[in-house]
Motif scaffolding. Structure first.
Motif, short mmCIF file in Angstrom:
data_model
loop_
_atom_site.label_atom_id
_atom_site.label_comp_id
_atom_site.label_asym_id
_atom_site.label_seq_id
_atom_site.Cartn_x
_atom_site.Cartn_y
_atom_site.Cartn_z
N VAL A 299 0.83 -1.20 0.00
CA VAL A 299 0.00 0.00 0.00
C VAL A 299 0.87 1.26 0.00
CG1 VAL A 299 -1.67 1.33 1.36
CG2 VAL A 299 -2.01 -1.12 1.02
N HIS A 300 1.95 1.23 0.74
CA HIS A 300 2.88 2.37 0.72
C HIS A 300 3.48 2.56 -0.67
CE1 HIS A 300 3.74 2.64 5.34
NE2 HIS A 300 2.55 3.07 5.00
N GLN A 301 3.82 1.46 -1.32
CA GLN A 301 4.37 1.54 -2.67
C GLN A 301 3.34 2.15 -3.63
OE1 GLN A 301 6.76 -1.69 -5.09
NE2 GLN A 301 4.59 -2.09 -5.40
N ALA A 302 2.08 1.77 -3.46
CA ALA A 302 1.02 2.33 -4.30
C ALA A 302 0.85 3.82 -4.04
CB ALA A 302 -0.30 1.60 -4.04
N ALA A 303 0.88 4.22 -2.78
CA ALA A 303 0.73 5.64 -2.45
C ALA A 303 1.89 6.46 -3.01
CB ALA A 303 0.65 5.81 -0.93
N ASP A 304 3.09 5.92 -2.93
CA ASP A 304 4.26 6.63 -3.48
C ASP A 304 4.12 6.79 -4.99
OD1 ASP A 304 5.27 6.67 -0.94
OD2 ASP A 304 6.73 5.06 -1.26
N ALA A 305 3.62 5.75 -5.67
CA ALA A 305 3.46 5.81 -7.12
C ALA A 305 2.39 6.83 -7.50
CB ALA A 305 3.11 4.43 -7.67
N VAL A 306 1.28 6.85 -6.76
CA VAL A 306 0.22 7.83 -7.04
C VAL A 306 0.74 9.24 -6.84
CG1 VAL A 306 -2.00 8.71 -6.25
CG2 VAL A 306 -1.68 6.26 -6.54
N ALA A 307 1.49 9.47 -5.77
CA ALA A 307 2.06 10.79 -5.52
C ALA A 307 2.96 11.21 -6.68
CB ALA A 307 2.83 10.80 -4.21
N TRP A 336 -3.95 6.66 3.01
CA TRP A 336 -4.21 8.10 3.11
C TRP A 336 -3.01 8.85 3.70
CZ3 TRP A 336 -8.06 11.61 1.87
CH2 TRP A 336 -8.02 12.84 2.51
N ASN A 337 -2.51 8.37 4.84
CA ASN A 337 -1.42 9.06 5.50
C ASN A 337 -0.15 9.08 4.65
OD1 ASN A 337 -3.08 9.54 7.70
ND2 ASN A 337 -2.34 7.79 8.86
N ARG A 338 0.14 7.95 3.99
CA ARG A 338 1.33 7.89 3.15
C ARG A 338 1.20 8.84 1.94
NH1 ARG A 338 6.39 5.15 3.71
NH2 ARG A 338 7.29 4.91 1.62
N LEU A 349 -6.07 17.13 -0.49
CA LEU A 349 -6.66 15.80 -0.61
C LEU A 349 -7.92 15.71 0.25
CD1 LEU A 349 -5.95 13.04 -1.98
CD2 LEU A 349 -4.92 12.38 0.19
N ARG A 350 -9.00 15.18 -0.33
CA ARG A 350 -10.24 14.97 0.42
C ARG A 350 -10.79 13.58 0.16
NH1 ARG A 350 -14.03 20.43 0.47
NH2 ARG A 350 -12.37 21.94 0.95
N GLN A 351 -11.47 13.04 1.15
CA GLN A 351 -12.12 11.75 0.99
C GLN A 351 -13.43 11.91 0.24
OE1 GLN A 351 -11.27 8.72 1.63
NE2 GLN A 351 -9.87 8.61 3.36
N ALA A 352 -13.72 10.96 -0.65
CA ALA A 352 -15.01 10.95 -1.35
C ALA A 352 -16.14 10.75 -0.34
CB ALA A 352 -15.03 9.85 -2.40
N LYS A 353 -17.30 11.32 -0.63
CA LYS A 353 -18.45 11.16 0.25
C LYS A 353 -19.14 9.82 0.05
CE LYS A 353 -19.67 16.09 0.67
NZ LYS A 353 -20.76 17.09 0.49
#
Length: 381
Positions: A299-307, A336-338, A349-353
């Motif tokens: 999940v951290h790897q995914a967050a880094d890639a999205v960033a 989210w935090n990563r 950044l905001r969470q979808a409703k």
């Protein structure tokens, strides 16, 4: 001019209900007489309802409060996913009237047979509308993958890896099923599941220079505001120049790190998991709750890639807000935090409703949006 003014008032009522005629006139820059005349037309067509004066209002002539008519036309949304067909019936305000879901392996049959499997869902939703005495404004379709935006191929699913569809005229196939049910002349609209989810967020209050990031089977980034067009696939933005080769021919595409199947694979889990609409918990979510190192690392790897993928987005589009939805949002605080820590400066950044049914609701909302955008087309029939 009349068409423009009617649409303007309809959109204002949709976004700001309950609202008075006086406030509509002030915001639209129209005379009170013009607003009263156009609103009367919308009420006559059962598109708008007058709630009457607000209880406990100020002395003097009471101002009626206007809203979209909850007893007016309705819209059907259909979502085609690898393991199911989901359907929903919404009124003009987006309130759910009925819902249906059929488990079906669309990725194991031809597109024609897959769409044919939607007929019982369509029949039940139309029966619900008929029982409630509602007219159906149209059917919206949400499909994972790329939908052609060319005018000469409108309604075509260009490519859906999740379904195994390529150059499929989904609108024509759905129209054939509607004709078989004796339903003719309905508006049928097609869009990607990510675009539908973004539209549902717009109807839920998102707006401005906002972009929706998410997806259930794929990964997309689309403007929240209706009418905006963003070409290309966010999942195919290269983020690791020396990464593995993608089927598109490039190396290190974002989808290889951040699509649901890629995250699961990186965590040592089965790539395919059931749709969230079918209920149950995903193995990856359970491992994240248990703080399993492999799942957290994936999940951290995914967050880094999205960033990394959002760096050129910030430079080219300068989005005010990124709304995080779909399966990425379901990854919770670990993702989210990563992502928040790695996010390029200048992006909020905001969470979808909305949750797993965002694309389904958005498919129906696309039809409702068409009525709101041009109410005279509905009134004139």
């Amino acid at each position: 001019m009349r068409r423009h003014n009617v649409a303007l008032l309809m959109e204002m009522i949709a976004r700001s209900a309950p609202i008075s005629r006086v406030e509509l006139a002030r915001r639209a820059g129209l005379t009170k007489a013009t607003v009263s005349s156009l609103v009367a037309e919308l009420i006559q067509a059962e598109l708008v309802r007058d709630l009457g004066p607000e209880p406990g209002g100020a002395p003097g002539r009471p101002a009626g409060r206007l809203m979209l008519d909850p007893y007016g036309p309705v819209a059907i949304g259909l979502q085609f996913a690898p393991d199911h067909i989901a359907g929903i019936l919404l009124d003009l305000s987006g309130r759910q009237i009925a819902r249906d879901l059929r488990r079906f392996g669309l990725d194991t049959v031809s597109p024609t047979d897959g769409v044919h499997a939607a007929r019982p869902v369509l029949r039940r939703l139309f029966d619900e509308a008929t029982t409630a005495g509602r007219l159906v404004a149209g059917v919206g379709l949400a499909v994972s993958g790329t939908v052609s935006a060319r005018s000469d191929s409108a309604g075509t699913v260009a490519y859906s890896p999740a379904l195994g569809w390529s150059e499929v005229d989904a609108r024509a196939l759905v129209n054939a099923e509607l004709h078989a049910l004796g339903l003719h002349g309905l508006d049928v609209r097609l869009d990607s599941e990510v675009a539908c989810a973004a539209h549902a967020e717009y109807r839920a209050g998102a707006g401005g220079d906002w972009y929706y990031l998410g997806g259930e089977e794929s990964l997309g980034l689309v403007p929240v505001s209706p009418g905006s067009v963003l070409a290309g696939e966010f999942g195919h933005v290269p983020v690791r120049p020396r990464g593995p080769r993608c089927f598109c021919g490039e190396r290190g595409c974002l989808r290889l790190y951040a699509e649901p199947a890629a995250i699961a694979r990186s965590a040592g889990l089965p790539e395919r998991s059931g749709s969230r609409l079918l209920g149950g918990d995903e193995p990856l979510i359970g491992q994240l709750r248990a703080a399993e190192p492999a799942a957290v690392r994936a999940v951290h790897q995914a967050a880094d890639a999205v960033a990394s993928g959002l760096v050129p987005v910030r430079a080219l589009l300068a989005p005010e807000v990124i709304v995080l939805g779909g399966r990425l949002a379901s990854l919770g605080e670990v993702f989210w935090n990563r992502l928040h820590a790695r996010l390029p400066d200048g992006i909020t950044l905001r969470q979808a409703k909305l949750g797993p049914d965002a694309a389904l609701r958005g498919a129906a909302a696309k039809v409702i949006g068409a009525v709101i955008a041009d109410p005279l087309a509905w009134i004139d029939g």
